[in-house]
Design an enzyme around this catalytic site. Structure first.
Site, PDB file in Angstrom:
ATOM      1  N   THR A 339       0.817  -1.226   0.000  1.00 47.77           N
ATOM      2  CA  THR A 339       0.000   0.000   0.000  1.00 47.77           C
ATOM      3  C   THR A 339       0.849   1.275   0.000  1.00 47.77           C
ATOM      4  O   THR A 339       2.053   1.231   0.169  1.00 47.77           O
ATOM      5  CB  THR A 339      -0.950   0.012   1.217  1.00 47.77           C
ATOM      6  OG1 THR A 339      -0.192  -0.264   2.392  1.00 47.77           O
ATOM      7  CG2 THR A 339      -2.041  -1.031   1.069  1.00 47.77           C
ATOM      8  N   ASP A 340       0.157   2.419  -0.180  1.00 45.48           N
ATOM      9  CA  ASP A 340       0.830   3.732  -0.238  1.00 45.48           C
ATOM     10  C   ASP A 340       0.759   4.457   1.108  1.00 45.48           C
ATOM     11  O   ASP A 340       0.633   5.670   1.166  1.00 45.48           O
ATOM     12  CB  ASP A 340       0.166   4.621  -1.306  1.00 45.48           C
ATOM     13  CG  ASP A 340       0.066   3.925  -2.639  1.00 45.48           C
ATOM     14  OD1 ASP A 340       1.077   3.364  -3.068  1.00 45.48           O
ATOM     15  OD2 ASP A 340      -1.021   3.933  -3.249  1.00 45.48           O
ATOM     16  N   SER A 365       0.999   8.817   4.971  1.00 43.14           N
ATOM     17  CA  SER A 365       0.477   8.717   3.605  1.00 43.14           C
ATOM     18  C   SER A 365       1.640   8.989   2.663  1.00 43.14           C
ATOM     19  O   SER A 365       2.258  10.048   2.725  1.00 43.14           O
ATOM     20  CB  SER A 365      -0.628   9.744   3.370  1.00 43.14           C
ATOM     21  OG  SER A 365      -0.950   9.798   1.996  1.00 43.14           O
ATOM     22  N   ARG A 366       1.971   8.005   1.813  1.00 43.07           N
ATOM     23  CA  ARG A 366       3.127   8.180   0.931  1.00 43.07           C
ATOM     24  C   ARG A 366       2.819   9.076  -0.255  1.00 43.07           C
ATOM     25  O   ARG A 366       3.703   9.411  -1.025  1.00 43.07           O
ATOM     26  CB  ARG A 366       3.642   6.814   0.471  1.00 43.07           C
ATOM     27  CG  ARG A 366       4.203   6.016   1.636  1.00 43.07           C
ATOM     28  CD  ARG A 366       4.910   4.749   1.224  1.00 43.07           C
ATOM     29  NE  ARG A 366       5.148   3.930   2.413  1.00 43.07           N
ATOM     30  CZ  ARG A 366       4.673   2.708   2.595  1.00 43.07           C
ATOM     31  NH1 ARG A 366       3.953   2.149   1.661  1.00 43.07           N
ATOM     32  NH2 ARG A 366       4.924   2.053   3.696  1.00 43.07           N
ATOM     33  N   VAL A 367       1.541   9.429  -0.431  1.00 40.52           N
ATOM     34  CA  VAL A 367       1.183  10.395  -1.481  1.00 40.52           C
ATOM     35  C   VAL A 367       1.326  11.807  -0.918  1.00 40.52           C
ATOM     36  O   VAL A 367       1.688  12.749  -1.607  1.00 40.52           O
ATOM     37  CB  VAL A 367      -0.240  10.117  -2.015  1.00 40.52           C
ATOM     38  CG1 VAL A 367      -0.715  11.236  -2.922  1.00 40.52           C
ATOM     39  CG2 VAL A 367      -0.272   8.785  -2.753  1.00 40.52           C
TER      40      VAL A 367
END
Length: 503
Positions: A339-340, A365-367
């Protein structure tokens, strides 16, 4: 009577031969050699494909999963109580697929996309494979649009974008399903189709979720795929793929979709049960070696499509249950790596009355801020850092008897910031309300209030802004920027409300 001549007889025979149509049908047939525990061993089925649907002569359907040299391992999609040794099995030549259409909106279906809500059949003219290939690199674009959850702690500090995969992880009874359902409720009027997949849940829990959706008007844009705890392991394993196929139908029609998998731990357990019964070699924690592939091929289907394909999106929020907060177990580490980012829900915070019980320190959150509007970035940019510093300071202050004034003020501010992040279930906030709340807390306007008064004041402030200062909402929604004009309007509203505030 005139006797027909030889050439006339020949003509009649020729005419009959020309009219005669012979149709050759070839069936792939096998015989059951062993049956039990939802698994059938079938001899024959020479040309069967992996994942092909097969039919038993008493009506049960199965999926061919193990293709061995001497037999085929078939998992049953039903109880198969009438299947006996030497029963005939026929290959269908079809890989598992389900019907799809717009009419599925507002319905509750099982893993075979059959309605289970008692409202009759669902018309559909199109089919989609349950296991479709994920969009490739060229078919995607990077995530840039926000998907608002309505939860201030997530939208401000762990933002989710359309097309992202964000894991919700935590122990049982920490509010994982509540976070997911609140996100669905917040999509009302946002032009987002939602799919809620319940895997191995209690029927009463699923019924409660469906009732909440109906009461809040969310069923209009939601499909519920449910396989309860008493369902066969095969159907629990298939349910997430069915949900993904329904969401993909809308994604490829240039629509935005949100899918919740509640939860993937139960799917992995169902897959482990099937694999062990099929005599596949077990690995770590007795899960089969391909359990990582089980989840990666599911979650990779979530994407933000390129402009060439219409910019549809599928946002996935998988849920994984941990045991005593152990995120280093096999399934949690697998899903974290796919997941991101993850939203970690802590049992300690939940028991301390902080709801939603999000541990902001280890949630990520990697975004990141690519999934936030500019106004939110301006207001909440330092919020996560401030809360982290407050948590550390609070821990150290417990060991000190004398605390200087600046530290006291910082602790007071931190406690109020933590208070404003608390939110009741099924009460999502709009992004404009969130911006107003964070600005009020971060700029010290709540410092004069008692901690018990914070929630009441913020509730009254949001109502006051809506009724008396609609300009604030207009500026944020139209420009997506926290302009000087918006700040002036908000400051006026806060000061006016502080004078009028009644507990």
């Amino acid at each position: 009577m005139k006797t027909p001549k030889g050439h006339e007889i020949l003509k009649i025979i020729r005419a009959h031969i020309e009219k005669y149509k012979r149709e050759a049908r070839v069936y792939n047939i096998g015989i059951v050699t062993q049956i039990g525990d939802g698994i059938a061993r079938v001899h024959g089925l020479v040309t069967v494909m992996s994942g092909e649907l097969v039919e038993f002569n008493e009506g049960t359907t199965g999926i061919a999963l193990n293709l061995e040299s001497k037999n085929v391992g078939v998992v049953l999609m039903g109880n198969g109580l009438k299947i006996k040794e030497r029963s005939l099995v026929k290959g269908t030549g079809k890989i598992a697929q389900i019907p799809v259409s717009e009419d599925y909106l507002g319905r509750v279906v099982n893993a075979l996309a059959e309605p289970i809500d008692g409202r009759g059949p669902i018309p559909a003219s199109e089919f989609r494979l349950i296991e479709s290939p994920a969009p490739g690199i060229i078919s995607r674009r990077s995530v840039y649009e926000p998907l608002q959850t309505g939860l201030i702690a997530i939208d401000a500090m762990i933002p989710i974008g359309r097309g992202q995969r964000e894991l919700i992880i935590g122990d049982r009874q920490t509010g994982k399903t509540a976070v997911a359902t609140d996100t669905i409720l917040n999509q009302k009027g946002q032009n987002v189709i939602c799919v809620y997949v319940a895997i191995g849940q209690r029927a009463s829990s699923v019924s409660q979720v469906v009732t909440t959706f109906r009461e809040k008007g969310a069923m209009e844009y939601t499909i519920v795929v449910a396989e309860m705890a008493d369902s066969p392991a095969t159907l629990q394993y298939l349910a997430p793929y069915t949900g993904a196929a329904l969401a993909e139908y809308f994604m490829y029609r240039e629509r935005h979709t949100l899918i919740i998998y509640d939860d993937l731990s139960k799917q992995a357990q169902a897959y482990r049960e099937m694999s062990l019964l099929l005599k596949r070699p077990p690995g770590r924690e007795a899960y089969p070696g391909d359990v990582f592939y089980l989840h990666s091929r599911l979650l990779e289907r979530a994407a933000k499509l390129s402009s060439y394909l219409g910019e549809g999106s599928m946002t996935a929020l998988p849920i994984v249950e941990t045991q005593a907060g152990d995120v280093s177990a096999y399934i949690p580490t697998n899903v974290i790596s796919i997941t991101d980012g993850q939203i970690f829900l802590s049992a300690d915070l939940f028991n301390a009355g902080i709801r939603p019980a999000i541990n902001v320190g280890i949630s990520v959150s990697r975004v990141g801020s690519a999934a936030q509007i500019k106004a939110m970035k301006q207001v909440a940019g330092n919020l996560k850092l401030e809360l982290a510093q407050f948590t550390e300071l609070e821990t150290f202050s417990q060991f000190s008897s004398t605390i200087e004034n600046t530290t006291k003020n910082q602790l007071a501010r931190g406690r109020r910031l933590r208070e404003l992040l608390k939110q009741s279930q099924s009460e999502p906030l709009s992004v404009e309300e969130q911006i107003a709340i964070i600005y009020t807390g971060a700029n010290g306007y709540l410092d004069a209030l008692e901690i018990g008064q914070v929630k009441d004041f913020l509730k009254q402030l949001c109502s006051y802004l809506k009724d008396k200062k609609p300009k604030f909402q207009e500026i944020i929604s139209s420009t997506k920027v926290f302009t000087e004009e918006a700040e002036v309007v908000l400051k006026e509203a806060i000061q006016e409300k502080l004078k009028l505030f009644v507990v």
